[in-house]
Every structure is written in structure tokens, then in C-alpha cells.
Write an enzyme that holds these catalytic residues in place. Sequence first.
Site, PDB file in Angstrom:
ATOM      1  N   LYS A 109      17.217  43.129  15.240  1.00  0.00           N
ATOM      2  CA  LYS A 109      18.674  42.948  15.166  1.00  0.00           C
ATOM      3  C   LYS A 109      19.070  41.517  15.503  1.00  0.00           C
ATOM      4  O   LYS A 109      19.867  40.881  14.797  1.00  0.00           O
ATOM      5  CB  LYS A 109      19.345  43.948  16.107  1.00  0.00           C
ATOM      6  CG  LYS A 109      20.864  43.831  16.219  1.00  0.00           C
ATOM      7  CD  LYS A 109      21.314  43.013  17.412  1.00  0.00           C
ATOM      8  CE  LYS A 109      20.895  43.645  18.730  1.00  0.00           C
ATOM      9  NZ  LYS A 109      21.334  42.818  19.888  1.00  0.00           N
ATOM     10  N   LYS A 167      22.498  32.076  22.687  1.00  0.00           N
ATOM     11  CA  LYS A 167      21.587  33.193  22.946  1.00  0.00           C
ATOM     12  C   LYS A 167      20.731  33.515  21.724  1.00  0.00           C
ATOM     13  O   LYS A 167      19.534  33.800  21.843  1.00  0.00           O
ATOM     14  CB  LYS A 167      22.389  34.420  23.370  1.00  0.00           C
ATOM     15  CG  LYS A 167      21.559  35.693  23.555  1.00  0.00           C
ATOM     16  CD  LYS A 167      20.496  35.549  24.622  1.00  0.00           C
ATOM     17  CE  LYS A 167      19.804  36.883  24.872  1.00  0.00           C
ATOM     18  NZ  LYS A 167      18.661  36.730  25.816  1.00  0.00           N
TER      19      LYS A 167
END
Length: 299
Positions: A243, A174
Amino acid sequence: MSNRTVGFIGLGFMGEGMATNLLTKGNPLLVMANRRREAVERLVAKGASEVQTPAEMARGADVIFLCVTGSRDVETVIEGKDGILAGARKGLIVIDCSTAEPTSTLRLSGRMEAAGVTLVDAPLGGTPAGAAAGTLQALVGASDEVFASVKPLIACWAATIVHVGPVGAGHKMKLINNFLSLGYAALYSEALAIGQKSGITPDTFHSVISKGRMHCGFYDTFMNYVIDRNENAHPFTISNAYKDLRYLASMADSVGAVNTLGDAVKNNFAAMAASGQGETFVPMLSDFIAAQNGTKLKG
């Protein structure tokens, strides 16, 4: 209809659609308020049951899905006071659909395994519209046996399910996937700004790229904002993007990989977040980069 009770924590842009699909496809559902009380109320009205803490959910659920912001949130939900481990019984499966740090995922997996709880990572690909339609992509990290067990539940909200390897592999893949998409965002933004300053308008840019080999699904949602000013075309925040790119840098560091382009992309999002625009959405990076170049793309 499943004979397993499912819990869901994290009813945000993606989570509410995923949880709704789990419920409407016949799975008894437990939910709890995290940040969006109204999402809980909508699901309860459709037949879900509300609990107050992750520990209470763990006592009543067979499988719990998490869809929260990142690893710190996952750790709090699992390990915190009244967290999942405080109420877990042997055999519970926790499926983390967040985008998280693989090192944290592996640490949590070891601790949970010692308590008889199985952690699966199944981060998402897609948009909130895809979550509502049940057409997301899931990148699953689990053993073969556990993957076979949870695949029917994941299929309630995902049309594409890829078993990428053991626990932790989903989160690794991911981060690589998000590096590609966010890298496109940075490239599009800089290219649009250069074009605008050179007399190539966003509309002209779009008339070429949308019909060529560089066209893709991410381009469509990004340019839906640039061209049509649809602010909700891709509701993924700059702060979340930043992030994820920090997590990618950490993963690269952990294996001694060179991450030159990753750092460059990350710094675009870092600058926009530092400017106070962290809660705006990724396609709006185009306006930020244009402003840095002393121009505007639209209006």
C-alpha cells in the site's frame, strides 16, 4: 499533566503503545474499538474512557490521534457516518499518524478547516517496541503555531520530532522514508538469495554486512528474522508495505517524477501479496524471493 482531553483511534501494533504513553503521562484519554477490542480493555483498565464512535470522541476531545491503515480508513473515520466531522466543534485538532496519500491529506485538511478543525499529519518511524517505550520518530506537517501546540503531546510517544513543513509534508516525507526501508528489504532479499545459490549462507552474509558501512537499524530487525527466525522482529505486513509503495507511485505521478526503482520494489511486494501472503511481515520477503530462486535461506 495536560488540561486537554485526548482521543485515540487505531489501537494496533503501534497505536496501543502510543496511547498508553499518552495516558500514563497524564493526559485524559478517550479510546474506541476499531479492530482490537482487547487493546481498549487494557487501556480502560489503566484509566481511559471508552466511546463508541468517532463523532462521540470528537464531542469530548480537544485533540484526536489517528493511527489506522491508510487514507481510505482515515477518510471514513473523518467523513463517514458518525465520523469526526459529524461531532466536531471548532478548535478540535486531529493528528493523523497513519501513512497516507498526501493528496487525500490536503483535501481533508481543506474540508476540515472550513469546519473549524485543524488537521496535522504526523506519520511514524519505528517499531511497536519503540511505541511502547515512547521512542518513535514523528514527521510532522503543520503550521509553526499548530506544531508548537501539539509537540508536547507527540513527545509523549516520540523521542525524535521533526517539523518537516506545512500540512501534507509529513506524509510526503514518510512515503520517501518507507521507499528507502522497503527498498532495503527488496535488496537484502535478492542479495541473500543470490548468496545462498552461490554458496554464501545468510550467516556468512550477516557476519560481513553487520560489521560494515551497510549496517543500519532496519537491517537489524530484518536480519533478526532471517538469522534467528524471530517472526515478530518487524511486525509490518506485506500488504501495508505494498500500500505504501502504491502511495509513493501516486505521489511520483502527481509531480511527474520518474519512479523506476520504486516500481521494481513495489512489484516484489505486489507479487508476495498476490500469492496470499499479504498478512505476513516484511522480513519474510526474504523467503519469498529465495523461493522464486528455487532455494531456501534457512531450514
